[in-house]
Write a protein that holds these residues in place. Structure first.
Motif, PDB file in Angstrom:
ATOM      1  N   ASP A  62       1.001  -1.281  -0.001  1.00 49.24           N
ATOM      2  CA  ASP A  62      -0.008   0.046  -0.020  1.00 49.24           C
ATOM      3  C   ASP A  62       0.784   1.342   0.052  1.00 49.24           C
ATOM      4  OD1 ASP A  62      -2.328  -1.439   0.086  1.00 49.24           O
ATOM      5  OD2 ASP A  62      -2.348  -1.420   2.313  1.00 49.24           O
ATOM      6  N   LEU A  63       0.291   2.379  -0.455  1.00 45.42           N
ATOM      7  CA  LEU A  63       0.787   3.699  -0.211  1.00 45.42           C
ATOM      8  C   LEU A  63       1.961   4.002  -0.787  1.00 45.42           C
ATOM      9  CD1 LEU A  63      -0.121   4.080   3.613  1.00 45.42           C
ATOM     10  CD2 LEU A  63      -1.340   5.084   1.667  1.00 45.42           C
ATOM     11  N   ILE A  64       2.541   3.317  -1.981  1.00 47.21           N
ATOM     12  CA  ILE A  64       3.504   3.698  -2.506  1.00 47.21           C
ATOM     13  C   ILE A  64       3.430   4.849  -3.541  1.00 47.21           C
ATOM     14  CG2 ILE A  64       5.464   2.819  -4.466  1.00 47.21           C
ATOM     15  CD1 ILE A  64       4.832   0.108  -3.144  1.00 47.21           C
ATOM     16  N   ASN A  65       4.353   5.687  -3.466  1.00 49.59           N
ATOM     17  CA  ASN A  65       4.146   7.150  -4.046  1.00 49.59           C
ATOM     18  C   ASN A  65       5.439   7.050  -5.053  1.00 49.59           C
ATOM     19  OD1 ASN A  65       5.039  10.118  -4.279  1.00 49.59           O
ATOM     20  ND2 ASN A  65       2.880   9.809  -4.213  1.00 49.59           N
ATOM     21  N   VAL A  66       5.413   7.747  -6.166  1.00 46.45           N
ATOM     22  CA  VAL A  66       6.557   7.727  -6.959  1.00 46.45           C
ATOM     23  C   VAL A  66       7.176   9.088  -7.321  1.00 46.45           C
ATOM     24  CG1 VAL A  66       6.220   5.405  -7.998  1.00 46.45           C
ATOM     25  CG2 VAL A  66       5.206   7.408  -8.989  1.00 46.45           C
ATOM     26  N   GLY A  67       6.944   9.958  -6.443  1.00 47.49           N
ATOM     27  CA  GLY A  67       7.606  11.391  -6.343  1.00 47.49           C
ATOM     28  C   GLY A  67       8.926  11.255  -6.256  1.00 47.49           C
TER      29      GLY A  67
END
Length: 314
Positions: A214-219
């Motif tokens: 969950d909650l993986i962000n690629v910024g």
């Protein structure tokens, strides 16, 4: 779409969507303030002070940018340089619109900057990701610019790279990122404010062959080009599209599937904040803010100024 469907979209969905967007932006007055703040931020990017370096090996950072985002790229890199005290060697991947007018202020700030033209990127794509073998990825490259943050820095190139979104500001030294760049061992990613992949978890887990976290962000995304299986990404992208259509979050979904089940370096959510809200959105006590969605109001109206005022040499 049928004629009736197009009429329904134009007469109902489009105006309702526009009203909802205006409400989300705080109303017409707030939208105007945000627009003016964005213009002021772009003007300020031309005269940012030269970053002060305290020495050390140059830090390599990779960003995709162009006419619409170059000034955000400038503030992102400048704030990283000012807070870290390290010299930067940015690699800038031109989205096809980065003319000299926008390259020059970036080059003034970072003399060792390297611009990768879209023509050079296309040549690498044609060699390593030809349309005949990778039709879905190449179609997405043309029509879904977010996929370029994955393809452009990594196709046909070896080694670890930290790819940043442009809408980041740094307020404290990003020691975790610097340590990772100096000695990368595992993929790196940020933490999202909510899980946003755009596809069913059942399908994603099935394709990945394991549970997708969950909650993986690629910024913030640290990957090694040597470890990317482009044939697998082609299959995943084509399957996602065929079964559940395309989605704005496709790039994030693909990277979440790529790192599923692997040890990762995770930028802590309390320090590297995706979608800052009050009181943090005004206090700016975290190391970094990633201004997604409606948090851009604070980004354009006040926080780039706060960043400049607090970090510029006196």
């Amino acid at each position: 779409m049928s004629l009736a469907g197009r009429l329904f979209y134009q007469l109902y969905h489009r105006p309702v969507g526009a009203i909802r967007t205006l409400i989300d932006e705080g109303g017409p007055l707030e939208r105007r303030r945000t627009t003016l703040g964005r213009a002021s931020m772009e003007a300020a990017a031309y005269t940012l002070p030269i970053p002060i370096s305290r020495g050390g090996a140059p830090v390599e950072l990779h960003l995709l940018t162009g006419r619409r985002f170059w000034y955000q790229t400038a503030f992102c890199l400048w704030s990283f340089a000012q807070t870290s005290g390290r010299p930067l060697r940015p690699f800038i991947y031109d989205d096809g619109t980065l003319i000299e007018t926008f390259r020059a202020p970036l080059a003034r700030l970072f003399p060792s900057i390297e611009f990768i033209s879209q023509a050079d990127t296309l040549a690498r794509l044609d060699q390593h990701l030809p349309s005949s073998r990778f039709p879905t990825l190449r179609e997405r490259w043309l029509n879904y610019p977010n996929i370029r943050k994955l393809t452009d820095p990594h196709v046909g190139v070896r080694g670890w790279k930290l790819v940043l979104d442009s809408d980041l500001l740094f307020f404290r030294s990003p020691e975790l990122l610097i340590s990772w760049i100096d000695s990368p061992r595992h993929p790196l990613h940020a933490v999202d404010c909510e899980t946003s992949y755009g596809y069913s978890r059942t399908l994603m887990d099935s394709l990945a062959g394991t549970h997708v976290g969950d909650l993986i962000n690629v910024g913030l995304t640290g990957l090694s080009g040597d470890e990317i299986d482009w044939e697998q990404l082609e299959y995943w992208t084509a399957t996602l599209h065929a079964r559940e259509r395309t989605n704005y979050y496709l790039e994030q979904a693909l990277i979440a599937m790529m790192v599923a089940g692997k040890p990762c370096t995770v930028a802590p959510a309390q320090d590297y904040v995706t979608y800052p809200t009050l009181p943090e959105s005004h206090a700016c006590r975290a190391i970094m803010h990633h201004y997604v969605a409606n948090s851009k109001r604070d980004y354009f109206q006040r926080n780039w100024r706060h960043c400049l005022d607090s970090l510029a040499p006196q």
